[in-house]
Scaffold this active site. Sequence first.
Site, PDB file in Angstrom:
ATOM      1  N   LEU A  51       0.811  -1.169  -0.146  1.00 18.53           N
ATOM      2  CA  LEU A  51      -0.403   0.060  -0.293  1.00 18.53           C
ATOM      3  C   LEU A  51       1.197   0.892   0.109  1.00 18.53           C
ATOM      4  CD1 LEU A  51      -2.850   0.659   0.218  1.00 18.53           C
ATOM      5  CD2 LEU A  51      -2.630   1.039   2.673  1.00 18.53           C
TER       6      LEU A  51
ATOM      7  N   ALA B 221      -3.263  -3.676  -3.261  1.00 21.45           N
ATOM      8  CA  ALA B 221      -2.684  -3.572  -2.339  1.00 21.45           C
ATOM      9  C   ALA B 221      -3.237  -4.031  -1.009  1.00 21.45           C
ATOM     10  CB  ALA B 221      -1.683  -2.285  -2.649  1.00 21.45           C
ATOM     11  N   CYS B 222      -1.943  -4.159  -0.738  1.00 16.99           N
ATOM     12  CA  CYS B 222      -2.220  -4.315   0.650  1.00 16.99           C
ATOM     13  C   CYS B 222      -1.051  -4.262   1.868  1.00 16.99           C
ATOM     14  CB  CYS B 222      -2.282  -6.043   1.166  1.00 16.99           C
ATOM     15  SG  CYS B 222      -1.022  -7.707   1.069  1.00 16.99           S
ATOM     16  N   ALA B 223      -0.756  -4.301   3.235  1.00 19.15           N
ATOM     17  CA  ALA B 223       0.185  -3.992   3.671  1.00 19.15           C
ATOM     18  C   ALA B 223       1.589  -4.050   2.753  1.00 19.15           C
ATOM     19  CB  ALA B 223       0.302  -4.527   4.719  1.00 19.15           C
TER      20      ALA B 223
ATOM     21  N   GLY C 201       2.243  -6.372   0.378  1.00 19.56           N
ATOM     22  CA  GLY C 201       2.013  -6.892  -1.492  1.00 19.56           C
ATOM     23  C   GLY C 201       2.071  -7.774  -1.545  1.00 19.56           C
TER      24      GLY C 201
END
Length: 638
Positions: A330, A395-397, A399
């Site tokens: 992210l 995205a996440c924290a 990826g």
Amino acid sequence: MSQAEHLSATVAPAAPAAPSTPLPWKRGVAWLLLLGPLFFLSYGFANHAAAARASVPSFFYGWERHIPFLPWTILPYWSIDLLYGFSFLCCRTARETDRHALRLLTTQVIAVACFLAFPLRFAFERPATDGLFGALFASLTAFDLPYNQAPSLHIALLVLIWVQFARLRASWPWRWLIHGWALLIGLSVLTTWQHHFIDIPTGAMLGLFCLWLWPDEGRTPLQRDGQGSSRRTRLALAYGLGAAVALGLAYGVRPLAALLGWSALALAIVAWNYAYAGTAGFQKRDGRRSLAAAWLLAPHALGAWINARLWTRRHPQPDAITDDVWLGPLPGKAGMSAGRFAALCDLSAELPAPRGHWRYASHPWLDLVAPEADQLLAAARSIESLRGHGPVLVACALGYSRSAGAVAAWLCLSRRCPDMAGALALLAERRPAVVINDALRERLLEVEQRLLKENPMPELRQGPGGDAANDAAGHDIPHEDPQAARKAAYQAAHQAEITAALLGLSRPLDATSRMLTIAALVVLILLAVQPEAPSLWIPLTLSIVFGIAEYVFALRCAFDAPLFASWARRWEQGILPPDDLAAFDVAIRESGLGHQPTPTRPLADRTAGARRLLRYQCRCLAGQIGGWLGALGVLFIF
């Protein structure tokens, strides 16, 4: 919920504001009749229970002896009692009233329980004060003994009341007055020598906790999300252990007690989210968390951000997967702009998303927990829908896991890969650091089996704007010139939406007018027993007359605002504005509410009439203020 409906809920523009409704003041009065006696009884009981103990300790820092004693600050200190009652006038619906009352009630119960469990005493001797300020201090001393310190109930209630007033749609001078007075009340607990410093952060945390417990939108964290697992239980125990360690350190390291206690509370809330509440406990909507969640969980969010940067320090940039879909951690606003991304599909629950001009879809998932198959499919459909606007970042924290699972589901859903094995192989090739654990792999295989039984692609067709939900709106558009008709309908919808927003300004104006009217009535009643001051009757009576006229215009604005909001919603769906207005006029005539002219008035005339109503309301409010200024002038002159 169908796939098209889900797409509309996740990536379509927000709907117009809800129609305004009359103030639920009767419900607020009923709550006040319950909360008022409960406050005095429980607070007084805790005070006297502490006084009955043989020894009550104090907790303060040495530098607090240099805090000046300012007698005049007893005025803002006492004003919170008045604001406590007026805060219910800021509630627009029954739900808001109930939530506000539940926050106040919960704050009272928790604070009194803390006062009984570990009472603290104010350590300094307050200087003698005379005059008006001395009388106010004397009345305070008669009710409030030097106990009931941490958490400060005064500060906790201030947080809840300030939030109520801050949400009013007021001009910037009023907003500055609200924030400034709230700050003055907060400082007054120190300058009246009523509380020590440690009481302020603990009171603020209590107020924010109750604000988090009873949120304005969404379900309360007291409700179970129904998705428990052994993995979530283990993570909840780990966070709970971290909270216990932080709390123990806070007790032993006094200089860092506030900071460590804050961290302990944040970890305890995260543990509760994993064990019970799920992602609803993070209260993330449209990329941003609620005020309460943002402050309470700030230590955890900072730790998650640092952890993400450490894990991705060697490869912080996203990777292109295929067809303008990218996978990565992210980013911030600068990262989104540097990557020239037109859309963001955010899968993290613990971190806020960057704000910008790009399209946004949110699917908050718990970290280190495999999402369900339905969640993976919902994220995949959002990715496909967002692709109509340009490059998409998923995205996440980090990826590496949550976002990778969503992209794998999208690759199978869109038939860009024949099966899940091919999707995972493509991910491993384009972003080698992805982590697909056994639990996530099982969910992805479940997604693959479900896709074999259905054909989802017709529901992923794109409209002119890239949203599948927009195609459904075209059925009501005439065949002769659908583009022109759609454009005209959108323009009329935006005009109606702006008018509804303007009419929404009537609510804070009406709330201010009501307070002035009630205050004028109270003063006139008091003057009835003091005939020696008859000169105040004229300006205060004029203020009440203007207040009655203002209320009439406020009722008209309250009637028109939901109508314009409803028109905006229907016209955005493709209903033709002229036909809709004509049908509305027929309904008005048949209901006996008025005689609408023929032919139907255009929208421009209706919006001009709505603006006139708002102007008349402002003039009446100005007349009320003028009456009060006249009364003040009479007092100073005579």
